[in-house]
Scaffold this motif. Structure first.
Motif, PDB file in Angstrom:
ATOM      1  N   PRO A 131       0.816  -1.205   0.000  1.00 42.88           N
ATOM      2  CA  PRO A 131       0.000   0.000   0.000  1.00 42.88           C
ATOM      3  C   PRO A 131       0.857   1.265   0.000  1.00 42.88           C
ATOM      4  O   PRO A 131       1.867   1.334   0.682  1.00 42.88           O
ATOM      5  N   GLY A 132       0.406   2.250  -0.760  1.00 41.70           N
ATOM      6  CA  GLY A 132       1.087   3.538  -0.760  1.00 41.70           C
ATOM      7  C   GLY A 132       1.186   4.122  -2.146  1.00 41.70           C
ATOM      8  O   GLY A 132       0.184   4.415  -2.797  1.00 41.70           O
ATOM      9  N   PHE A 133       2.415   4.253  -2.606  1.00 36.30           N
ATOM     10  CA  PHE A 133       2.704   4.964  -3.849  1.00 36.30           C
ATOM     11  C   PHE A 133       1.922   4.412  -5.052  1.00 36.30           C
ATOM     12  O   PHE A 133       1.340   5.166  -5.835  1.00 36.30           O
ATOM     13  N   ALA A 134       1.922   3.077  -5.217  1.00 33.96           N
ATOM     14  CA  ALA A 134       1.372   2.501  -6.451  1.00 33.96           C
ATOM     15  C   ALA A 134      -0.135   2.736  -6.568  1.00 33.96           C
ATOM     16  O   ALA A 134      -0.639   3.108  -7.639  1.00 33.96           O
ATOM     17  N   ASN A 135      -0.882   2.541  -5.478  1.00 33.77           N
ATOM     18  CA  ASN A 135      -2.333   2.761  -5.583  1.00 33.77           C
ATOM     19  C   ASN A 135      -2.654   4.257  -5.685  1.00 33.77           C
ATOM     20  O   ASN A 135      -3.671   4.655  -6.269  1.00 33.77           O
ATOM     21  N   TRP A 270      -0.600 -19.212 -11.492  1.00 30.61           N
ATOM     22  CA  TRP A 270      -1.111 -17.935 -12.030  1.00 30.61           C
ATOM     23  C   TRP A 270      -0.017 -17.245 -12.841  1.00 30.61           C
ATOM     24  O   TRP A 270       1.172 -17.323 -12.470  1.00 30.61           O
ATOM     25  N   PRO A 271      -0.391 -16.523 -13.916  1.00 32.69           N
ATOM     26  CA  PRO A 271       0.626 -15.758 -14.631  1.00 32.69           C
ATOM     27  C   PRO A 271       1.133 -14.620 -13.744  1.00 32.69           C
ATOM     28  O   PRO A 271       0.349 -14.005 -13.016  1.00 32.69           O
ATOM     29  N   ILE A 272       2.428 -14.371 -13.781  1.00 28.81           N
ATOM     30  CA  ILE A 272       3.024 -13.327 -12.940  1.00 28.81           C
ATOM     31  C   ILE A 272       3.604 -12.241 -13.841  1.00 28.81           C
ATOM     32  O   ILE A 272       4.328 -12.527 -14.794  1.00 28.81           O
ATOM     33  N   HIS A 273       3.262 -10.979 -13.540  1.00 26.69           N
ATOM     34  CA  HIS A 273       3.675  -9.863 -14.408  1.00 26.69           C
ATOM     35  C   HIS A 273       4.856  -9.070 -13.845  1.00 26.69           C
ATOM     36  O   HIS A 273       5.352  -8.167 -14.477  1.00 26.69           O
ATOM     37  N   HIS A 274       5.273  -9.370 -12.605  1.00 21.31           N
ATOM     38  CA  HIS A 274       6.437  -8.716 -11.981  1.00 21.31           C
ATOM     39  C   HIS A 274       6.294  -7.194 -11.943  1.00 21.31           C
ATOM     40  O   HIS A 274       7.066  -6.465 -12.555  1.00 21.31           O
ATOM     41  N   GLY A 275       5.305  -6.711 -11.277  1.00 22.52           N
ATOM     42  CA  GLY A 275       5.164  -5.261 -11.143  1.00 22.52           C
ATOM     43  C   GLY A 275       3.703  -4.902 -10.900  1.00 22.52           C
ATOM     44  O   GLY A 275       2.920  -5.699 -10.364  1.00 22.52           O
ATOM     45  N   TYR A 276       3.366  -3.706 -11.320  1.00 20.62           N
ATOM     46  CA  TYR A 276       2.025  -3.171 -11.082  1.00 20.62           C
ATOM     47  C   TYR A 276       1.367  -2.842 -12.410  1.00 20.62           C
ATOM     48  O   TYR A 276       1.963  -2.177 -13.260  1.00 20.62           O
ATOM     49  N   THR A 277       0.153  -3.329 -12.597  1.00 21.87           N
ATOM     50  CA  THR A 277      -0.619  -3.005 -13.785  1.00 21.87           C
ATOM     51  C   THR A 277      -1.846  -2.235 -13.307  1.00 21.87           C
ATOM     52  O   THR A 277      -2.541  -2.693 -12.395  1.00 21.87           O
ATOM     53  N   LYS A 279      -5.313   0.139 -14.452  1.00 18.84           N
ATOM     54  CA  LYS A 279      -6.212   0.454 -15.561  1.00 18.84           C
ATOM     55  C   LYS A 279      -7.346   1.317 -15.059  1.00 18.84           C
ATOM     56  O   LYS A 279      -7.911   1.045 -13.998  1.00 18.84           O
ATOM     57  N   VAL A 280      -7.657   2.340 -15.839  1.00 21.31           N
ATOM     58  CA  VAL A 280      -8.850   3.154 -15.558  1.00 21.31           C
ATOM     59  C   VAL A 280      -9.820   2.916 -16.702  1.00 21.31           C
ATOM     60  O   VAL A 280      -9.430   3.028 -17.874  1.00 21.31           O
ATOM     61  N   ASP A 281     -11.069   2.544 -16.394  1.00 19.70           N
ATOM     62  CA  ASP A 281     -12.107   2.427 -17.420  1.00 19.70           C
ATOM     63  C   ASP A 281     -12.863   3.746 -17.446  1.00 19.70           C
ATOM     64  O   ASP A 281     -13.431   4.160 -16.432  1.00 19.70           O
ATOM     65  N   GLY A 282     -12.836   4.409 -18.586  1.00 17.06           N
ATOM     66  CA  GLY A 282     -13.538   5.685 -18.717  1.00 17.06           C
ATOM     67  C   GLY A 282     -13.323   6.205 -20.122  1.00 17.06           C
ATOM     68  O   GLY A 282     -13.004   5.445 -21.041  1.00 17.06           O
ATOM     69  N   ASN A 283     -13.423   7.482 -20.309  1.00 17.22           N
ATOM     70  CA  ASN A 283     -13.222   8.089 -21.631  1.00 17.22           C
ATOM     71  C   ASN A 283     -12.081   9.090 -21.533  1.00 17.22           C
ATOM     72  O   ASN A 283     -12.313  10.211 -21.080  1.00 17.22           O
ATOM     73  N   PRO A 284     -10.842   8.738 -21.890  1.00 18.79           N
ATOM     74  CA  PRO A 284     -10.444   7.446 -22.458  1.00 18.79           C
ATOM     75  C   PRO A 284     -10.144   6.425 -21.361  1.00 18.79           C
ATOM     76  O   PRO A 284     -10.041   6.777 -20.189  1.00 18.79           O
ATOM     77  N   ASN A 285      -9.966   5.152 -21.785  1.00 19.21           N
ATOM     78  CA  ASN A 285      -9.382   4.157 -20.878  1.00 19.21           C
ATOM     79  C   ASN A 285      -7.909   4.525 -20.693  1.00 19.21           C
ATOM     80  O   ASN A 285      -7.271   5.035 -21.619  1.00 19.21           O
ATOM     81  N   VAL A 286      -7.375   4.286 -19.531  1.00 19.62           N
ATOM     82  CA  VAL A 286      -5.966   4.608 -19.264  1.00 19.62           C
ATOM     83  C   VAL A 286      -5.319   3.350 -18.700  1.00 19.62           C
ATOM     84  O   VAL A 286      -5.930   2.651 -17.885  1.00 19.62           O
ATOM     85  N   GLN A 287      -4.127   3.081 -19.148  1.00 17.30           N
ATOM     86  CA  GLN A 287      -3.444   1.895 -18.635  1.00 17.30           C
ATOM     87  C   GLN A 287      -1.960   2.180 -18.462  1.00 17.30           C
ATOM     88  O   GLN A 287      -1.360   2.869 -19.285  1.00 17.30           O
ATOM     89  N   THR A 288      -1.383   1.678 -17.403  1.00 15.06           N
ATOM     90  CA  THR A 288       0.074   1.789 -17.257  1.00 15.06           C
ATOM     91  C   THR A 288       0.606   0.588 -16.504  1.00 15.06           C
ATOM     92  O   THR A 288      -0.125  -0.103 -15.798  1.00 15.06           O
ATOM     93  N   ARG A 289       1.894   0.335 -16.703  1.00 11.44           N
ATOM     94  CA  ARG A 289       2.583  -0.693 -15.925  1.00 11.44           C
ATOM     95  C   ARG A 289       3.776  -0.043 -15.246  1.00 11.44           C
ATOM     96  O   ARG A 289       4.516   0.709 -15.884  1.00 11.44           O
TER      97      ARG A 289
END
Ligand SMILES: NC(=O)c1ccc[n+]([C@@H]2O[C@H](COP(=O)([O-])OP(=O)(O)OC[C@H]3O[C@@H](n4cnc5c(N)ncnc54)[C@H](OP(=O)(O)O)[C@@H]3O)[C@@H](O)[C@H]2O)c1
Length: 346
Positions: A131-135, A270-277, A279-289
């Motif tokens: 918890p903290g920076f990433a969320n 489970w598949p592991i992505h090694h980090g933080y993914t 996503k925002v659903d909206g207009n526009p959708n936003v995604q970052t890793r």
């Protein structure tokens, strides 16, 4: 302005916090708390593997309170509400890696902490990488989206390179599945649930319901990481989800998924992505890793230190802001922007 800081324990996160405090132009390390009797009286720099600093770690809390510090960087393996209240009542701000807004500790504990902060005229702030920076970053992403409907956040990591993996024994890792371990996760990881409060407050989400779900992954073979034994047939991974809903909505508005595994070959795998993914659903959708790599990547320790650096630095960077904040329990939702501090390479 220079803020005087005491580092509270020199474990994995604490050691990196000390390095961050020393490198920060507005901070001065004035002391450190030692929980382990063998660390009492030892030089803090030597405990952190960076050479002598001339500052001794101490388990004398009254002596540390008398140092006139502005802030404690509090990173023991579990929060102790009595100690935190003592520090706050003593007029010392606290930044902590194992609390968010103290709601999960219960109403009485939260009230005590708030009262202690008010009495001392100081504040308490909890953060880390997550918890903290990433969320906090995930919530900020919604800034660019009209009518955002949902923020989803996934932490996905193989914790077999995490030095403090033994701390997961209090979640039932290395033991056979039992409902009591689900309850342990609800309680021990309560400060993850508190992230929904912070994100909800930042994004004005009127949360009406929360849900918590947990799945385990079991190891088919015996394994050991940093001396922590996980026998065949026991818990070696977990997928934990915290969701926040608003009235009349079937889908969660805020969703935090945390997937931790100790190595490959677990059941299920489970598949592991090694980090933080995120996503925002909206207009526009936003995604970052968000992923990290060490500045120097020569030894396994460089990766271990990095994971603790990214936990400690959101706290260290926050110290000047927290010291100037209004008294009380403070979160990213009510503090001004917290940033890093440029340090020229001289
Ligand atoms: N928010 C985030 O992103 C994030 C990420 C990682 C970890 N964390 C949290 O940060 C905290 C520190 O993690 P860590 O990996 O640094 O932990 P750690 O190294 O296992 O433990 C930190 C220190 O806790 C002290 N300690 C050990 N047992 C204790 C006990 N029974 N009572 C009181 N103190 C005790 C020891 O202090 P001495 O050094 O004085 O012996 C130890 O070095 C944990 O609460 C963890 O959950 C947060």
């Amino acid at each position: 302005m220079t803020y005087k800081v005491i580092q509270w324990t020199t474990g994995f996160v604490g050691r990196e916090a000390v390095k961050g405090i020393l490198a920060h132009p507005e901070l001065e390390l004035v002391g450190a708390y030692a929980w382990s009797p063998e660390k009492d009286g030892q030089d803090v720099g030597e405990l952190c593997g960076i050479g002598r600093l001339g500052i001794q770690a101490s388990n004398d809390i009254d002596g540390l309170l008398a140092l006139g510090a502005d802030c404690v960087c509090y990173t023991p393996n579990h929060p102790d509400i009595d100690v935190i209240c003592r520090l706050l009542e003593g007029g010392i701000n606290v930044v902590s890696s194992n609390l968010t807004n103290v709601r999960a500790a219960g109403k009485a504990a939260r009230k005590r902490v708030e009262a202690a902060a008010q009495a001392g005229g100081v504040s308490l702030f909890g953060s880390g990488i997550f918890p903290g920076f990433a969320n906090y970053i995930a919530a900020n992403m919604a800034t660019v989206s009209q009518n955002f409907r949902r923020v989803r956040f996934l932490e996905s990591v193989d914790v077999s390179t995490y030095h403090a993996i033994r701390n997961y024994d209090n979640l039932g890792w290395g033991k056979t599945p039992d409902p009591k371990w689900e309850q342990a996760s609800r309680e021990v990881l309560g400060f993850y649930d508190e992230c929904l409060d912070v994100m909800g407050a930042m994004l004005k989400v009127p949360i009406s319901e929360r849900r918590f779900t947990l799945e385990w992954a079991i190891t088919p073979d015996d394994r050991e990481y940093f001396g922590f034994e996980i026998k065949a047939g026991t818990i070696a991974g977990q997928k934990t989800t915290w969701q926040a809903f608003t009235a009349g909505q079937d889908d969660a508005v805020l969703e935090l998924d945390v997937c931790w595994v100790a190595g490959k070959g677990l059941e299920p795998e489970w598949p592991i992505h090694h980090g933080y993914t995120m996503k925002v659903d909206g207009n526009p959708n936003v995604q970052t890793r968000v992923t990290f790599s060490p500045q120097v990547a020569e030894r396994i320790e460089d990766f271990i230190d990095m994971s603790n650096t990214v936990t400690s630095m959101p706290l260290v960077s926050a110290i000047p802001t927290v010291c100037e904040a209004a008294s009380g329990i403070r979160t990213y939702a009510d503090l001004p922007l917290i940033t890093g501090h440029y340090v020229p390479n001289i």
